[in-house]
Design an enzyme around this catalytic site. Structure first.
Site, PDB file in Angstrom:
ATOM      1  N   SER A  86       0.826  -1.353   0.033  1.00 42.50           N
ATOM      2  CA  SER A  86       0.150  -0.087   0.027  1.00 42.50           C
ATOM      3  C   SER A  86       0.847   1.268   0.052  1.00 42.50           C
ATOM      4  O   SER A  86       1.761   1.467   0.884  1.00 42.50           O
ATOM      5  CB  SER A  86      -0.902   0.011   1.338  1.00 42.50           C
ATOM      6  OG  SER A  86      -1.193   1.237   1.266  1.00 42.50           O
ATOM      7  N   HIS A  93      -8.369   1.160  -3.521  1.00 45.29           N
ATOM      8  CA  HIS A  93      -9.563   0.933  -2.397  1.00 45.29           C
ATOM      9  C   HIS A  93     -10.083   2.385  -2.179  1.00 45.29           C
ATOM     10  O   HIS A  93      -9.459   3.243  -1.638  1.00 45.29           O
ATOM     11  CB  HIS A  93      -8.738   0.370  -1.363  1.00 45.29           C
ATOM     12  CG  HIS A  93      -9.217   0.272  -0.026  1.00 45.29           C
ATOM     13  ND1 HIS A  93      -8.686  -0.104   0.967  1.00 45.29           N
ATOM     14  CD2 HIS A  93     -10.684   0.197   0.335  1.00 45.29           C
ATOM     15  CE1 HIS A  93      -9.475  -0.250   2.071  1.00 45.29           C
ATOM     16  NE2 HIS A  93     -10.718  -0.023   1.561  1.00 45.29           N
TER      17      HIS A  93
HETATM   18  C1  DX5 Z   1      -6.286   1.588   6.032  1.00 44.12           C
HETATM   19  C2  DX5 Z   1      -5.857   1.330   4.567  1.00 44.12           C
HETATM   20  C3  DX5 Z   1      -4.702   0.340   4.559  1.00 44.12           C
HETATM   21  C4  DX5 Z   1      -3.386   0.688   4.940  1.00 44.12           C
HETATM   22  C5  DX5 Z   1      -2.682  -0.401   5.349  1.00 44.12           C
HETATM   23  O1  DX5 Z   1      -7.091   2.647   6.094  1.00 44.12           O
HETATM   24  O2  DX5 Z   1      -7.081   0.842   3.702  1.00 44.12           O
HETATM   25  O3  DX5 Z   1      -4.568  -0.026   3.239  1.00 44.12           O
HETATM   26  O4  DX5 Z   1      -2.842   1.567   4.140  1.00 44.12           O
HETATM   27  O5  DX5 Z   1      -1.492  -0.138   6.042  1.00 44.12           O
HETATM   28  P1  DX5 Z   1      -0.740  -1.078   6.949  1.00 44.12           P
HETATM   29  O6  DX5 Z   1      -0.260  -2.194   6.329  1.00 44.12           O
HETATM   30  O7  DX5 Z   1       0.653  -0.306   7.460  1.00 44.12           O
HETATM   31  O8  DX5 Z   1      -1.712  -1.453   8.144  1.00 44.12           O
HETATM   32 ZN    ZN Z   2      -6.418  -0.138   1.826  1.00 41.15          ZN
END
Ligand code: DX5
Ligand code: ZN
Length: 219
Positions: free
Chosen positions: A10, A68
């Protein structure tokens, strides 16, 4: 059934000042997809990126762009994200109790149809929509920020989502897990039935992104 495990870094956890380098770095490290978190400051208490960033990322990589949409009115922006170069668009059940129209539009645009739900949304609510999705995204933190801690109860939700997909005969649909995925919990997440892991902090903040991606897949 053994799943082919994919990892989607991400870019929320990337160094935005060097975004092109960061994407090339995780692509060279073996990333399967690039996950792009769109936040609108309404559905989630944070702002992040829009179609302009997707368009810029599209020029840097040929990897699948998994977008997303954490926003109140995703339906109004599907075309813009498609035009920007997204390969998959994921909408949230919380803002679209009947997501059918949006999912059909995503499919008509030729993109992967994703449906997501937050940690407090019963997994059973997905049951009526399984025929219309290519990708289910189970949130394991409340969305809005990277670097949060995985909510342990999420494992049972992943298992339940996998069971729903299997019962519906949607074995080719992907089960994506997002939020707090790390090297410690990835094994249990895969065991529960996930086949696509989002890794923000776990990949971008790792000393060695290639090693992190291999470890997330289970070594
Ligand atoms: C949260 C996002 C995730 C996030 C994941 O709101 O939808 O995709 O970026 O980040 P990590 O892996 O650091 O939890
Ligand atoms: Zn996400």
């Amino acid at each position: 059934m053994p799943h082919k495990i994919k990892v989607a870094p991400s870019i929320l956890a990337a160094d935005f000042g060097h975004l092109a380098d960061e994407i090339q770095r995780v692509e060279a490290a073996g990333a399967d997809l690039i996950h792009i978190d769109i936040m609108d400051a309404h559905f989630v208490p944070n702002l992040s990126m829009g179609p302009g960033i997707v368009e810029a990322v599209r020029k840097i990589t040929r990897l699948h762009l998994d977008v997303h949409l954490m926003m109140d009115n995703p339906g109004q922006y599907l075309k813009a994200f498609a035009k920007a170069g997204a390969d998959g668009l994921t909408v949230h059940l919380e803002v679209l109790p009947d997501p059918r129209e949006a999912l059909d539009s995503i499919g008509d645009l030729g993109l992967t149809r994703g449906l997501s739900l937050n940690p407090d949304m019963p997994v059973e609510r997905l049951a009526n929509h399984l025929a219309a999705v290519d990708r289910l995204l189970v949130m394991c933190v409340f969305p809005g920020f990277g670097g949060q801690k995985f909510i342990p109860e999420s494992l049972a939700r992943i298992t339940a989502a996998r069971r729903l997909l299997d019962l519906a005969g949607r074995t080719e649909a992907e089960l994506e897990v997002d939020g707090g995925v790390d090297l410690q919990n990835a094994g249990s997440i895969i065991q529960a039935g996930a086949d696509l892991l989002v890794g923000g902090t776990a990949v971008f903040k790792a000393a060695d992104a290639a090693k992190a991606i291999v470890s997330l897949r289970g070594g």
